[in-house]
Design a protein around this motif. Structure first.
Motif, PDB file in Angstrom:
ATOM      1  N   ASP B  84      15.151  52.961  18.738  1.00  0.00           N
ATOM      2  CA  ASP B  84      13.723  53.290  18.840  1.00  0.00           C
ATOM      3  C   ASP B  84      13.444  54.059  20.127  1.00  0.00           C
ATOM      4  N   ASN B  85      14.005  53.553  21.231  1.00  0.00           N
ATOM      5  CA  ASN B  85      13.737  54.168  22.532  1.00  0.00           C
ATOM      6  C   ASN B  85      14.300  55.584  22.627  1.00  0.00           C
ATOM      7  N   ILE B  86      15.559  55.737  22.169  1.00  0.00           N
ATOM      8  CA  ILE B  86      16.208  57.052  22.308  1.00  0.00           C
ATOM      9  C   ILE B  86      15.608  58.056  21.326  1.00  0.00           C
ATOM     10  N   ALA B  87      15.221  57.577  20.137  1.00  0.00           N
ATOM     11  CA  ALA B  87      14.670  58.495  19.141  1.00  0.00           C
ATOM     12  C   ALA B  87      13.303  59.029  19.557  1.00  0.00           C
ATOM     13  N   ASN B  88      12.609  58.289  20.418  1.00  0.00           N
ATOM     14  CA  ASN B  88      11.284  58.725  20.848  1.00  0.00           C
ATOM     15  C   ASN B  88      11.308  59.093  22.332  1.00  0.00           C
ATOM     16  N   PRO B  89      11.371  60.388  22.632  1.00  0.00           N
ATOM     17  CA  PRO B  89      11.465  60.781  24.050  1.00  0.00           C
ATOM     18  C   PRO B  89      10.237  60.415  24.873  1.00  0.00           C
ATOM     19  N   LEU B  90       9.132  60.095  24.200  1.00  0.00           N
ATOM     20  CA  LEU B  90       7.929  59.731  24.951  1.00  0.00           C
ATOM     21  C   LEU B  90       8.049  58.322  25.529  1.00  0.00           C
ATOM     22  N   ILE B  91       8.824  57.463  24.881  1.00  0.00           N
ATOM     23  CA  ILE B  91       8.989  56.088  25.364  1.00  0.00           C
ATOM     24  C   ILE B  91       9.971  56.041  26.530  1.00  0.00           C
ATOM     25  N   GLU B  92      11.159  56.598  26.309  1.00  0.00           N
ATOM     26  CA  GLU B  92      12.214  56.580  27.338  1.00  0.00           C
ATOM     27  C   GLU B  92      12.762  57.996  27.518  1.00  0.00           C
ATOM     28  N   PRO B  93      12.045  58.844  28.249  1.00  0.00           N
ATOM     29  CA  PRO B  93      12.520  60.233  28.379  1.00  0.00           C
ATOM     30  C   PRO B  93      13.893  60.342  29.036  1.00  0.00           C
TER      31      PRO B  93
END
Lengths: 231, 168
Positions: B84-93
């Motif tokens: 989830d974190n890696i797929a969404n750069p807004l969460i964990e850039p």
């Protein structure tokens, strides 16, 4: 012996069908119309034969030459692919393991090319690709393959020197480089530095090693992974 | 048509041009041979390139399956939260950036992870890629994905899709 008074029958002059057809449309000189020796026909057909034979012979010769070139190119491609695969396999190995360090030797591939070609091999590595080339009868035969992982054609000592000169830190975990996310200053500096070709000596082993460059933004330390290729 | 019409025909219309016709047949045969040879070579070359690219995709897929930040409670198990974190750069850039930083910028690829039942899917891409007019080579590796805090594990796959210029 022929009698001088003997009447020679009037034998009709045979004209080639194509010529007679042409005579109906084009005004052909009379001496050509009456010439039944067919010299023009013979010369034209034999010239066509000679030209066609020459073209076939040249094509066959080129095909044979092309086959020799393709064989050399295949040998070169195999060598390039093998070097790139070894670099990539180190890149895909976890850091700190025995697989993240490898020594590569060219000896196994000396049989793919003739000894003369092998001596003329020019192998270079940059941050983006591996290229092999040699000259054959004045022509360059090239082979290149792009790398999957970020690669630097430097030894660990050279890399640390470069980083120390540019950033006043050698990028080890003890002396991480101060850089803010997304660490563009470090990555762009290394991309420019690694664009220069590093030529490999085929008589020496190539060392391939995974190396982390540590960067810090004062709150946490991150590592940027690179593959070092050097001799 | 009777064969005797040829054997008893003494007009010799074709005979003076026998050599030309023979040469024409040789030329046609040679052209056909060269065409078949070149087509075979190009087909072999294309297949070799496709195989090389597939091996590259397999290697990257295996590498991603063992990528330390993606590991769950046990090694070899992929954590859905990390995906989830890696797929969404807004969460964990930073995690997203470091995930792609290792790879050469010359390779354009994206990663799809999914559970076998299709209930969960993730797409990890550095930037939106266009596949129009380009070839895509895909390779998948089977993985075990750890879902949620209850440590429910399901089987799934990680697929790497590398985008290339179309071979010509």
């Amino acid at each position: 012996m022929k009698n001088q008074n003997e009447v020679v029958p009037d034998v009709p002059k045979r004209i080639h069908p194509s010529l007679s057809k042409a005579c109906g449309q084009v005004k052909v000189p009379k001496n050509l119309q009456e010439d039944s020796n067919a010299w023009a026909d013979l010369i034209l057909s034999k010239t066509a034969l000679i030209v066609a034979s020459a073209i076939i012979l040249v094509a066959l010769y080129n095909l044979a030459t092309l086959h020799a070139d393709i064989s050399k190119k295949d040998g070169l491609d195999t060598l390039t692919f093998d070097i790139a695969s070894n670099i990539d396999s180190v890149g895909s190995s976890p850091s700190g393991t025995a697989y993240a360090v490898k020594d590569y030797s060219f000896d196994a591939y000396s049989g793919l090319l003739t000894p003369e070609d092998y001596k003329k091999l020019n192998i270079s590595v940059t941050g983006e690709y591996v290229a092999c080339t040699f000259q054959d009868n004045g022509r360059n035969i090239n082979s290149a393959r792009s790398l999957s992982y970020r690669t630097l054609p430097f030894s660990p000592a050279e890399l640390e020197n470069l980083l120390t000169i540019e950033f006043a830190a050698n990028g080890t975990v003890v002396y991480p480089i101060s850089s803010l996310f997304p660490y563009t200053d470090v990555t762009e500096f290394l991309a420019v530095a690694s664009a220069k070709e590093s030529h490999l000596n085929i008589d020496e082993k190539v060392h391939i090693k995974k190396r982390s460059i540590f960067v810090t933004d004062a709150s946490e330390v991150r590592e940027l992974e690179y593959i070092l290729v050097y001799q | 048509m009777n064969i005797s019409s040829f054997t008893s025909d003494e007009r010799a219309l074709l005979e003076p041009n026998n050599d030309i016709m023979t040469t024409a047949l040789v030329v046609v045969g040679f052209v056909v041979f060269a065409s078949i040879l070149s087509n075979t070579y190009f087909a072999f070359s294309d297949n070799s390139k496709a195989l090389e690219n597939y091996e590259q995709a397999v290697m990257i897929a295996a590498d991603i399956a063992s990528y330390p930040p993606l590991q769950g409670s046990r090694p070899g198990i992929i954590c859905a939260k990390a995906l989830d974190n890696i797929a969404n750069p807004l969460i964990e850039p930073q995690e997203h950036y470091l995930f792609f930083q290792r790879f050469s910028p010359n390779i354009e690829f994206y990663v799809e992870a999914s559970t076998d039942d299709g209930s969960h899917q993730w797409t990890i891409e550095q930037r939106p890629y266009s596949c129009e007019g380009r070839n895509v080579i895909a390779a998948s590796v089977p993985v075990v994905i750890e879902l949620g805090s209850n440590a429910r594990c399901v089987t799934g796959t990680i697929t790497v899709k590398i985008i290339y210029q179309r071979w010509k």
